[in-house]
Design an enzyme around this catalytic site. Structure first.
Site, PDB file in Angstrom:
ATOM      1  N   THR A 272     -13.193  67.132  20.437  1.00 38.42           N
ATOM      2  CA  THR A 272     -12.906  68.389  21.144  1.00 38.42           C
ATOM      3  C   THR A 272     -13.719  68.517  22.427  1.00 38.42           C
ATOM      4  OG1 THR A 272     -14.494  69.565  19.728  1.00 38.42           O
ATOM      5  CG2 THR A 272     -12.180  69.635  19.069  1.00 38.42           C
TER       6      THR A 272
ATOM      7  N   ALA B 245     -10.968  65.063  14.023  1.00 40.85           N
ATOM      8  CA  ALA B 245     -10.598  65.626  15.326  1.00 40.85           C
ATOM      9  C   ALA B 245     -11.742  66.362  16.006  1.00 40.85           C
ATOM     10  CB  ALA B 245      -9.390  66.551  15.162  1.00 40.85           C
TER      11      ALA B 245
ATOM     12  N   HIS C  35      -5.601  56.186  10.670  1.00 43.12           N
ATOM     13  CA  HIS C  35      -4.281  56.785  10.885  1.00 43.12           C
ATOM     14  C   HIS C  35      -3.536  56.159  12.053  1.00 43.12           C
ATOM     15  CE1 HIS C  35      -5.834  60.612   8.656  1.00 43.12           C
ATOM     16  NE2 HIS C  35      -5.514  59.634   7.831  1.00 43.12           N
TER      17      HIS C  35
ATOM     18  N   ASP D 182      -6.959  58.648  19.112  1.00 39.24           N
ATOM     19  CA  ASP D 182      -7.148  58.714  20.566  1.00 39.24           C
ATOM     20  C   ASP D 182      -7.810  57.482  21.172  1.00 39.24           C
ATOM     21  OD1 ASP D 182      -9.929  59.093  19.964  1.00 39.24           O
ATOM     22  OD2 ASP D 182      -9.613  61.264  19.846  1.00 39.24           O
TER      23      ASP D 182
ATOM     24  N   CYS E 259      13.042  47.479  13.195  1.00 44.80           N
ATOM     25  CA  CYS E 259      12.744  46.042  13.313  1.00 44.80           C
ATOM     26  C   CYS E 259      11.254  45.737  13.382  1.00 44.80           C
ATOM     27  CB  CYS E 259      13.462  45.448  14.527  1.00 44.80           C
ATOM     28  SG  CYS E 259      12.755  45.937  16.138  1.00 44.80           S
TER      29      CYS E 259
ATOM     30  N   CYS F  86       8.855  50.210  16.330  1.00 37.86           N
ATOM     31  CA  CYS F  86      10.227  50.501  15.915  1.00 37.86           C
ATOM     32  C   CYS F  86      10.253  50.608  14.400  1.00 37.86           C
ATOM     33  CB  CYS F  86      11.186  49.410  16.379  1.00 37.86           C
ATOM     34  SG  CYS F  86      12.879  49.642  15.771  1.00 37.86           S
TER      35      CYS F  86
ATOM     36  N   ILE G   6     -21.389  69.411  17.268  1.00 38.40           N
ATOM     37  CA  ILE G   6     -21.339  68.006  16.881  1.00 38.40           C
ATOM     38  C   ILE G   6     -22.154  67.112  17.805  1.00 38.40           C
ATOM     39  CG2 ILE G   6     -19.781  66.012  16.735  1.00 38.40           C
ATOM     40  CD1 ILE G   6     -17.725  67.912  15.484  1.00 38.40           C
TER      41      ILE G   6
ATOM     42  N   ARG H  20      -6.916  72.194  12.949  1.00 38.45           N
ATOM     43  CA  ARG H  20      -7.055  73.315  12.021  1.00 38.45           C
ATOM     44  C   ARG H  20      -8.119  74.332  12.431  1.00 38.45           C
ATOM     45  NH1 ARG H  20      -5.941  68.757   9.053  1.00 38.45           N
ATOM     46  NH2 ARG H  20      -4.200  68.917   7.580  1.00 38.45           N
TER      47      ARG H  20
END
Length: 248
Positions: free
Chosen positions: A23, A19, A118, A101, A129, A126, A234, A31
């Site tokens: 930013t 993450a 992820h 994202d 199904c 769904c 970063i 966190r």
């Protein structure tokens, strides 16, 4: 930074991003001091699969949170672009992202070189199904249907992301492990490295002979395995690495 001792002769780089890399694009992390869960610890319950599936109110809060999520307006920042520039400069770069994202894919980096560990918030599935649809079309229903059901079978809809309590897709994880093991340098950028099994990719890379470099504001459980830990912002750090490696 002292990257000469780990970047010399490198042609294959794997990058694990969390993450923190987004930013600067206006997307809060989870966190950090201003993180979503730091400010509101209860919000983490929205990301637990069992809670999500069991409670209509949790799902309503979840959809409400994503209806106006900053990621819909975000643009890739300098760090995203610098990683893409490493690839266009001739290095073999593969990005293994914990982020949902989609910002890496909006740079010059080919989509096939980005593995979403992820999942993606841009698709919805769904849980009954398996039908997939665009999240944009689901969010358009939220004002009238705060917990929109699947239009095919009436089942519970969920972003096509991995929630706590769900396993990562075995195929995706296997591919990520292969990429990590094949890398010469493994960059871990903007990740707390507290979420497994994604964080364990660091150890897989190191055991296979890669040099681990961590770029993160705060200490991580894998700092002791790294040849270098970089605490500077970063975007600054990634630009510096891009310039040094591509100009060498």
């Amino acid at each position: 930074m002292h990257e000469k001792h780990w970047s010399e002769g490198v042609t294959r780089i794997a990058v694990l991003t969390g993450a923190g890399i987004s930013t600067d694009s206006g997307i809060p992390d989870y966190r950090g001091p201003d993180g979503v869960w730091t400010k509101n610890p209860a919000a983490a319950s929205l990301f637990t699969y069992a809670n999500y599936m069991a409670d209509t109110e949790v799902r309503q809060q979840f959809w409400c949170a994503y209806a106006d999520h900053a990621a819909w307006r975000a643009e890739p920042n300098d760090a995203h672009h610098a990683l893409a520039e490493l690839d266009t400069a001739g290095l073999a770069v593969r990005v293994l992202t914990q982020n949902i994202d989609g910002l890496h894919q909006r740079t010059a980096l080919a989509e096939r070189k980005v593995l979403e560990l992820h999942g993606s918030m841009r698709s919805t599935v769904c849980t009954r199904c398996g039908a997939k649809t665009s999240t944009e079309s689901v969010l358009a229903r939220i004002p009238a249907e705060p917990d929109p059901p699947c239009r095919n079978c009436g089942g519970i809809l969920k972003l096509a992301i991995v929630l706590f309590g769900q396993p990562l897709d075995a195929g995706v994880l296997g591919q990520a492990r292969t990429i990590a093991a094949a890398s010469q340098v493994f960059l871990a950028i903007g990740s707390s490295l507290q979420v497994e099994p994604a964080a364990s990719l660091c150890s897989i890379a190191v055991r296979a002979g890669a040099k681990l470099v961590i770029i993160n504001r705060d200490p991580t459980p894998y700092d002791d395995e790294a040849v270098e830990v970089i605490r500077e912002p970063i975007a600054t750090a990634v630009r510096h690495i891009r310039k040094f490696v591509t100009d060498r």
